[in-house]
Write an enzyme that holds these catalytic residues in place. Structure first.
Site, short mmCIF file in Angstrom:
data_model
loop_
_atom_site.label_atom_id
_atom_site.label_comp_id
_atom_site.label_asym_id
_atom_site.label_seq_id
_atom_site.Cartn_x
_atom_site.Cartn_y
_atom_site.Cartn_z
N ASN A 51 31.45 -2.78 81.82
CA ASN A 51 30.51 -2.07 82.70
C ASN A 51 29.10 -2.63 82.58
O ASN A 51 28.42 -2.86 83.58
CB ASN A 51 30.47 -0.58 82.33
N ASP A 97 35.92 -0.40 87.14
CA ASP A 97 36.95 0.35 87.87
C ASP A 97 38.12 -0.56 88.26
O ASP A 97 39.28 -0.16 88.17
CB ASP A 97 36.36 0.98 89.14
N GLU A 127 38.86 5.47 79.70
CA GLU A 127 39.56 4.18 79.66
C GLU A 127 40.71 4.24 78.66
O GLU A 127 41.01 3.30 77.96
CB GLU A 127 38.60 3.02 79.33
P1 GH3 Z 1 36.27 0.45 71.79
O1 GH3 Z 1 36.85 -0.91 71.63
O2 GH3 Z 1 35.81 1.02 70.49
O3 GH3 Z 1 37.20 1.38 72.50
O4 GH3 Z 1 34.95 0.27 72.67
P2 GH3 Z 1 34.66 0.82 74.12
O5 GH3 Z 1 33.42 0.13 74.60
O6 GH3 Z 1 35.85 0.70 74.99
O7 GH3 Z 1 34.48 2.35 73.83
P3 GH3 Z 1 33.51 3.44 74.34
O8 GH3 Z 1 34.22 4.73 74.17
O9 GH3 Z 1 32.17 3.28 73.69
O10 GH3 Z 1 33.33 3.14 75.88
C1 GH3 Z 1 34.18 3.56 76.85
C2 GH3 Z 1 33.54 3.22 78.15
O11 GH3 Z 1 34.41 3.49 79.25
C3 GH3 Z 1 32.28 4.00 78.41
C4 GH3 Z 1 32.45 4.54 79.81
O12 GH3 Z 1 31.30 4.30 80.56
C5 GH3 Z 1 33.60 3.75 80.36
N1 GH3 Z 1 34.36 4.47 81.37
C6 GH3 Z 1 35.02 5.64 81.24
N2 GH3 Z 1 35.60 5.99 82.40
C7 GH3 Z 1 35.31 5.03 83.30
C8 GH3 Z 1 35.61 4.82 84.69
O13 GH3 Z 1 36.30 5.61 85.34
N3 GH3 Z 1 35.13 3.70 85.27
C9 GH3 Z 1 34.39 2.78 84.59
N4 GH3 Z 1 33.97 1.69 85.23
N5 GH3 Z 1 34.07 2.95 83.30
C10 GH3 Z 1 34.51 4.05 82.66
MG MG Z 2 37.67 1.70 74.48
MG MG Z 3 38.01 5.39 74.56
#
Ligand code: GH3
Ligand code: MG
Ligand code: MG
Length: 254
Positions: free
Chosen positions: A91, A100, A126
């Protein structure tokens, strides 16, 4: 003459009502489907999980109660929690739309890994939950490996001619976790075990899977286990690591 016209009119009305009813039933079904699906990826959502899990869990328990130890009868539920690695960076670097696109493709790839009768659920942002039904717990590492490869085996198209690699981490656990005579571990507790496995997979370096399985199928402790913590205290948990090609048994974990 008059009577025939009346009959025709009645038939026309009945047809119209039947068509309306069918359209209404179809619309209702569509609405119900939508309320059980995730709008971005089209896979099932948590509400679907909450609707289906009681029946599935009691079916798996019913079968397990008939046996004292594990048998290879392919009647377990296997829960795989799949979390995308460093997804925030996607992102941040490429924008939310690119993120997405990756999520949609991840759902498609996971959909190809599971069988028709399995469930694929968007568990959170995610994070996905794969439930393999009528499964065999010893197949856990192989299934986890398939999930890892489905995600890291091919780059993701994020539009404008750009492709990026992406990996995920997986935590998994079977239900029932122990034969029911030794345990009252609920589906929620087994999901906590899968979540702990996911945490360990992240901690071990990501792009890998950790399954948490019983160290022994016949524990010495009298009474029944009900909480994940009791299992760790008694050294009952065995960690099964899957890293790409390799399957390693690491022993008891805390
Ligand atoms: P880790 O390896 O520890 O899982 O790191 P990470 O960056 O995946 O973990 P973190 O939980 O910090 O970040 C998850 C991210 O997923 C943050 C959030 O903005 C993004 N996210 C959640 N839902 C959606 C979505 O529907 N669309 C998009 N584009 N991003 C999303
Ligand atoms: Mg993650
Ligand atoms: Mg997560």
């Amino acid at each position: 003459m008059h009577r025939r016209r009346n009959r025709k009119e009645k038939e026309r009305l009945e047809r119209a009502v039947a068509e309306r009813s069918a359209a209404l039933a179809a619309a209702n079904l569509e609405l119900q489907e939508a309320s059980l699906s995730d709008p971005l990826t089209g896979v099932r959502n948590r509400r679907f999980f909450l609707n289906m899990i009681p029946a599935d869990a009691s079916q798996a328990l019913r079968v397990a109660r008939r046996r004292e130890t594990y048998s290879h009868d392919h009647r377990d539920l296997l829960f795989f929690l799949v979390d995308v690695d460093y997804f925030k960076a996607v992102n941040d670097e490429y924008g939310h739309d690119a993120g997405d696109k990756v999520l949609v493709q991840i759902a498609q790839r996971l959909g190809r890994v599971v069988r028709e009768s399995d469930f694929l659920i968007r568990w959170g942002g995610e994070e996905f939950l794969v439930i393999c039904r009528s499964a065999e717990r010893t197949d856990g590492p192989i299934l986890a490996d398939r999930i890892l490869k489905a995600i890291n085996g091919e780059d993701f198209d994020i539009g404008q001619g750009r492709c990026i690699p992406q990996s995920c981490s997986v935590g998994w656990a079977p239900y029932p976790w122990l034969p029911p005579m030794y345990s009252d571990l609920s589906v929620d507790e087994v999901l906590r075990l899968a979540d702990r496995g996911l945490y360990l997979a992240k901690e071990h370096g990501r792009n890998q899977a950790v399954g948490l399985m019983p160290a022994t199928a016949t524990p010495a402790r009298p009474g029944k286990y009900a909480l994940m913590e009791e299992l760790f205290t008694d050294g009952m948990v065995r960690e099964l690591r899957t890293t790409g090609q390799m399957i390693r048994v690491v022993g008891s974990s805390a």
